[in-house]
Structure formats: C-alpha cells, structure tokens
Design a protein around this motif. Sequence first.
Motif, PDB file in Angstrom:
ATOM      1  N   SER A  21      -5.473   4.868   7.958  1.00 51.17           N
ATOM      2  CA  SER A  21      -4.182   4.298   7.583  1.00 51.17           C
ATOM      3  C   SER A  21      -4.398   2.924   6.954  1.00 51.17           C
ATOM      4  N   LEU A  22      -3.523   2.544   6.016  1.00 50.06           N
ATOM      5  CA  LEU A  22      -3.690   1.281   5.309  1.00 50.06           C
ATOM      6  C   LEU A  22      -3.719   0.091   6.262  1.00 50.06           C
ATOM      7  N   ASN A  23      -2.826   0.093   7.256  1.00 47.72           N
ATOM      8  CA  ASN A  23      -2.750  -1.087   8.117  1.00 47.72           C
ATOM      9  C   ASN A  23      -3.934  -1.214   9.070  1.00 47.72           C
ATOM     10  N   SER A  24      -4.829  -0.202   9.103  1.00 46.36           N
ATOM     11  CA  SER A  24      -6.029  -0.350   9.917  1.00 46.36           C
ATOM     12  C   SER A  24      -7.024  -1.305   9.261  1.00 46.36           C
ATOM     13  N   SER A  25      -6.889  -1.529   7.943  1.00 51.86           N
ATOM     14  CA  SER A  25      -7.746  -2.490   7.241  1.00 51.86           C
ATOM     15  C   SER A  25      -6.957  -3.641   6.637  1.00 51.86           C
ATOM     16  N   TRP A  26      -5.700  -3.381   6.264  1.00 53.32           N
ATOM     17  CA  TRP A  26      -4.859  -4.411   5.650  1.00 53.32           C
ATOM     18  C   TRP A  26      -3.588  -4.567   6.482  1.00 53.32           C
ATOM     19  N   PRO A  27      -3.568  -5.513   7.408  1.00 57.48           N
ATOM     20  CA  PRO A  27      -2.408  -5.693   8.289  1.00 57.48           C
ATOM     21  C   PRO A  27      -1.116  -5.871   7.497  1.00 57.48           C
ATOM     22  N   SER A  28      -0.059  -5.283   8.001  1.00 61.70           N
ATOM     23  CA  SER A  28       1.296  -5.379   7.446  1.00 61.70           C
ATOM     24  C   SER A  28       1.499  -4.514   6.211  1.00 61.70           C
ATOM     25  N   LEU A  29       0.493  -3.737   5.796  1.00 66.76           N
ATOM     26  CA  LEU A  29       0.643  -2.882   4.622  1.00 66.76           C
ATOM     27  C   LEU A  29       0.869  -1.443   5.070  1.00 66.76           C
ATOM     28  N   HIS A  30       1.957  -0.847   4.584  1.00 71.57           N
ATOM     29  CA  HIS A  30       2.316   0.521   4.978  1.00 71.57           C
ATOM     30  C   HIS A  30       2.836   1.267   3.752  1.00 71.57           C
ATOM     31  N   GLY A  31       2.550   2.566   3.693  1.00 66.83           N
ATOM     32  CA  GLY A  31       3.139   3.416   2.662  1.00 66.83           C
ATOM     33  C   GLY A  31       2.420   3.340   1.325  1.00 66.83           C
ATOM     34  N   LYS A  32       2.918   4.110   0.380  1.00 68.13           N
ATOM     35  CA  LYS A  32       2.312   4.229  -0.946  1.00 68.13           C
ATOM     36  C   LYS A  32       2.325   2.892  -1.677  1.00 68.13           C
ATOM     37  N   VAL A  33       1.191   2.577  -2.340  1.00 67.31           N
ATOM     38  CA  VAL A  33       1.109   1.359  -3.149  1.00 67.31           C
ATOM     39  C   VAL A  33       1.224   1.733  -4.626  1.00 67.31           C
ATOM     40  N   ASP A  34       1.757   0.807  -5.428  1.00 64.79           N
ATOM     41  CA  ASP A  34       1.953   1.046  -6.861  1.00 64.79           C
ATOM     42  C   ASP A  34       0.795   0.526  -7.696  1.00 64.79           C
ATOM     43  N   GLY A  35       0.112  -0.498  -7.210  1.00 69.76           N
ATOM     44  CA  GLY A  35      -1.017  -1.065  -7.940  1.00 69.76           C
ATOM     45  C   GLY A  35      -1.943  -1.785  -6.988  1.00 69.76           C
ATOM     46  N   VAL A  36      -3.244  -1.801  -7.296  1.00 74.31           N
ATOM     47  CA  VAL A  36      -4.217  -2.520  -6.484  1.00 74.31           C
ATOM     48  C   VAL A  36      -5.338  -2.987  -7.400  1.00 74.31           C
ATOM     49  N   PHE A  37      -5.803  -4.213  -7.200  1.00 73.98           N
ATOM     50  CA  PHE A  37      -6.934  -4.723  -7.964  1.00 73.98           C
ATOM     51  C   PHE A  37      -7.624  -5.828  -7.171  1.00 73.98           C
ATOM     52  N   ASN A  38      -8.861  -6.137  -7.559  1.00 78.46           N
ATOM     53  CA  ASN A  38      -9.652  -7.168  -6.906  1.00 78.46           C
ATOM     54  C   ASN A  38      -9.924  -8.299  -7.884  1.00 78.46           C
ATOM     55  N   TRP A  39      -9.868  -9.518  -7.352  1.00 80.78           N
ATOM     56  CA  TRP A  39     -10.138 -10.692  -8.183  1.00 80.78           C
ATOM     57  C   TRP A  39     -10.490 -11.851  -7.257  1.00 80.78           C
ATOM     58  N   ASP A  40     -11.599 -12.514  -7.550  1.00 82.75           N
ATOM     59  CA  ASP A  40     -12.001 -13.720  -6.822  1.00 82.75           C
ATOM     60  C   ASP A  40     -12.077 -13.467  -5.314  1.00 82.75           C
ATOM     61  N   HIS A  41     -12.733 -12.350  -4.948  1.00 85.32           N
ATOM     62  CA  HIS A  41     -12.958 -12.009  -3.536  1.00 85.32           C
ATOM     63  C   HIS A  41     -11.650 -11.844  -2.755  1.00 85.32           C
ATOM     64  N   LYS A  42     -10.655 -11.369  -3.446  1.00 79.92           N
ATOM     65  CA  LYS A  42      -9.387 -11.054  -2.803  1.00 79.92           C
ATOM     66  C   LYS A  42      -8.909  -9.709  -3.308  1.00 79.92           C
ATOM     67  N   MET A  43      -8.142  -8.999  -2.488  1.00 84.06           N
ATOM     68  CA  MET A  43      -7.577  -7.726  -2.899  1.00 84.06           C
ATOM     69  C   MET A  43      -6.058  -7.874  -2.995  1.00 84.06           C
ATOM     70  N   TYR A  44      -5.513  -7.424  -4.118  1.00 87.42           N
ATOM     71  CA  TYR A  44      -4.096  -7.551  -4.425  1.00 87.42           C
ATOM     72  C   TYR A  44      -3.453  -6.163  -4.381  1.00 87.42           C
ATOM     73  N   PHE A  45      -2.336  -6.058  -3.682  1.00 91.14           N
ATOM     74  CA  PHE A  45      -1.569  -4.822  -3.625  1.00 91.14           C
ATOM     75  C   PHE A  45      -0.173  -5.081  -4.156  1.00 91.14           C
ATOM     76  N   ILE A  46       0.273  -4.231  -5.092  1.00 95.13           N
ATOM     77  CA  ILE A  46       1.655  -4.269  -5.566  1.00 95.13           C
ATOM     78  C   ILE A  46       2.375  -3.083  -4.940  1.00 95.13           C
ATOM     79  N   LYS A  47       3.419  -3.400  -4.220  1.00 94.50           N
ATOM     80  CA  LYS A  47       4.210  -2.373  -3.547  1.00 94.50           C
ATOM     81  C   LYS A  47       5.679  -2.662  -3.837  1.00 94.50           C
TER      82      LYS A  47
END
Length: 411
Positions: A318-344
């Motif tokens: 499940s997403l929240n097992s690695s990314w706290p507070s994140l649930h359900g389908k994501v619309d976009g994801v990318f990595n930049w400067d040692h960070k992961m970005y999720f668009i929901k």
Amino acid sequence: MSGCVYIAWRYIFSPSTNSAQTEPRDTMKSLLWELCLCSVLAFTSSHPWLKGRKNITLDMTTPPEPRIPGFPDRCDGLGFNAITLDNDGVSYFFRDEFVWKGFKAEARLINATWPRLPSHLQAAFRLHQPSAPELHDKIFFFKGDMVWQYNNMVPEGSFPIREKFPGIPDNLTGAVECPIGDCYANSVIFSKGNAIFVLDLTTNKMKEKLWPRVRGCTALMKWIDKYYCFRGTYFLRFNPITGHVAPQYPKDSRDYFMRCKGRGHWSKNSTVDRNIFNSCSNLSYDEFTQDQLGRIYAFRGNWYFRPDLKRDGRHPWSLNSSWPSLHGKVDGVFNWDHKMYFIKGPQLFIYKAEGSYSLIDGYPKPVEEELGITDSHIDATFVCPHTSLLYVIQEHFCCAFHPRISLPNLL
C-alpha cells in the motif's frame, strides 16, 4: 536521442496525434505501450538477473514435496532461529538442525543443502554490497562467536564475528542487511535480546538502538523493501531507521510467509481484487518512476510494486506503507533533488528520501501554487536525468517547464 526526449517528441509530433480520427485516450494508450516497452528493455538490459530467477513468490506455484517421517512441520507454531534469502531470492527458514525452503517446502537437514554448516544457528542474512566485492552477494550464518560465509551454497570459510563485523556481540538472535536508501548508509542490523545494533559498513562503526517495539527478536528478515522481526511464529514489520512498528502488529507468520492448512491472509482480504497482486495481470499501471538511488516503482491504484527487486518476489504494498498520508490513485509522480513528488488531484505531496520517505512539513499544497499547473487533470509526469525540466502530459499535450519550487523552499 534519449528515450525520454524521444517519447515526448513522438507523442507531440507524431502525425497520428494530429489526426481527427484518433482519440486522445488511444494516443495515450499508444504512448504507454511505448513507455512500457522502453521500461522492459531498460530493466532487462541493466538488470540481467531479472531473467529466469526463482523467488518466494514463484515458489508458491511449485508442486508440494513429501514430508520425511519424524521431521518437524513448519506450521507447528514453534517459530524459527534464523531466516535468510539466497542469491536467487529464495527464502530459507532454520530451526535446530532443519531448514525449510521457500513458501511450502518440507523440512530438510541443514547440511544436506549447506555443506559444513552447523545446526542450531542463531542468525543469518544475505548481503548485497557491490562496492565491496569481498562481501557482495555473500550469505552469513552466525552461531556463538563464529560466522560462516557462503557464496550461495558454496562455503568460503568460518571466522570470529569480531573479525568480519567489528563491535558486534556474540550469540546474536537476528541479522539483516539494510542498504542505503532504506538506512542512511549501507548497514547491517543485528539483534540480541532486547538490543538492536546497526553496523555502518562504510565506516565499520556500530550504534546501539533501543527500540521499544522491536525487542526479543528470534530472527530478522528483509523481504523486497520491508523489514521484519520474528518472535517465534509471530512477526512485526518495523522501520529500519526509527524502529517504528504499526499498531496492527504482531501478526502470525503462518498466514503470510508459509502455506499452512486452513490459514492465509487472503481470506482476510477478500474484498481486494487479487489481480492487483499479480504484476502481469491486465490491470493497468498508473505511473512509473525511478529515484536517484536506482529504486524503481510501479504504481497501480493504492498499491506499488518494486520491479528492481523482482529477484526476491513480486508483491504490491500500500502507498502509505512507504509514503505516510498518501492514499489512492496518483495522477503524477517524479523525482528531483532526492525528493519524490506525487500529484493527486489538485494537491502536491513532497517526500524527502533520507532512509525511509518522510512528508515535508506543510504538505500537501495546491499543485497550481507549487508547480504553476492550472489544469488539475494530469495523465503523467516525468523528469529526464540530469535536468530540472518537468514534463507534464495532459491528454494529447506534453509541456516541459521549470517548476516554481526552488531548493530553499524545501529545506
């Protein structure tokens, strides 16, 4: 032309995308097929070990072995003294002079599989350390003050623990590798009684941890990207940085790590579509991304897979097992400067990748405010290596721009 630029160019300028007879969703499907093909070729050429390897998941489909009279049953509730995976991703569970292979094999004598290995082991782990060839893909077994080193099933000698792992005590009760990304540095986690010891393999410095929930482990194990402390037949899943354990633990290993008659966690998850758990099912993936450490993620609904760890198994988390507070389908994801970005939807989540992922204070925030994207309908996002350009795909359009987020805003 790089694959990233080629896909964007192909998507925008292919004649089919300008045809009045082509629906945007058909064009998107074509793009995703092309992206998936590129991903498969990249994965298999850069990770040849993905081909033809056995693992704990594939073991579920093999025919059962006959039980040898007088040998113990792994489902008897007595637990295990040591657990490790081999270099093919197959798990081994040890107790006294016996070992169980994979998900459902019957007990066999240890020295029938591992020549010259003693019985009554106390800990074991596999180490994947490309930067240290003398330790890379070796398997270590512990008993008393000694450690036995194997190259898969081939013995390479026995040594005092203090020579191989400085500062680590004798008579351990568990051991597990923790690579950089899961831990702050390439490390090994050891347990003894109620104490946890973390050895940094780069500096050979050891730190003792006192984690209230991770105590009394009789074996430690890492499977895919999760960490487990076994207490007899029960287990906890813990964070290797903080020692945090979710409140739903402990759980019974006979429902998860082995096939036992009348047991299994499937019966407790009957409302979940089992096709989600099959990485090769016809269910589509929503997003793919790779971070700066080379970790590859494939997202499907509220779940993700780790294709780069396919050797050890194919299992969604499940997403929240690695990314706290994140649930359900994501619309976009990318990595930049040692960070992961999720668009929901209209929100942007940003996670620091320091060991485990942690949500940056103040997030989520509006996508429009942070990225300057006014249309909330986003189909895919990606950042090409060694650039700060963000590519955003919306229906049959692709835009590339510098996001408004600057590094000082994230510190």
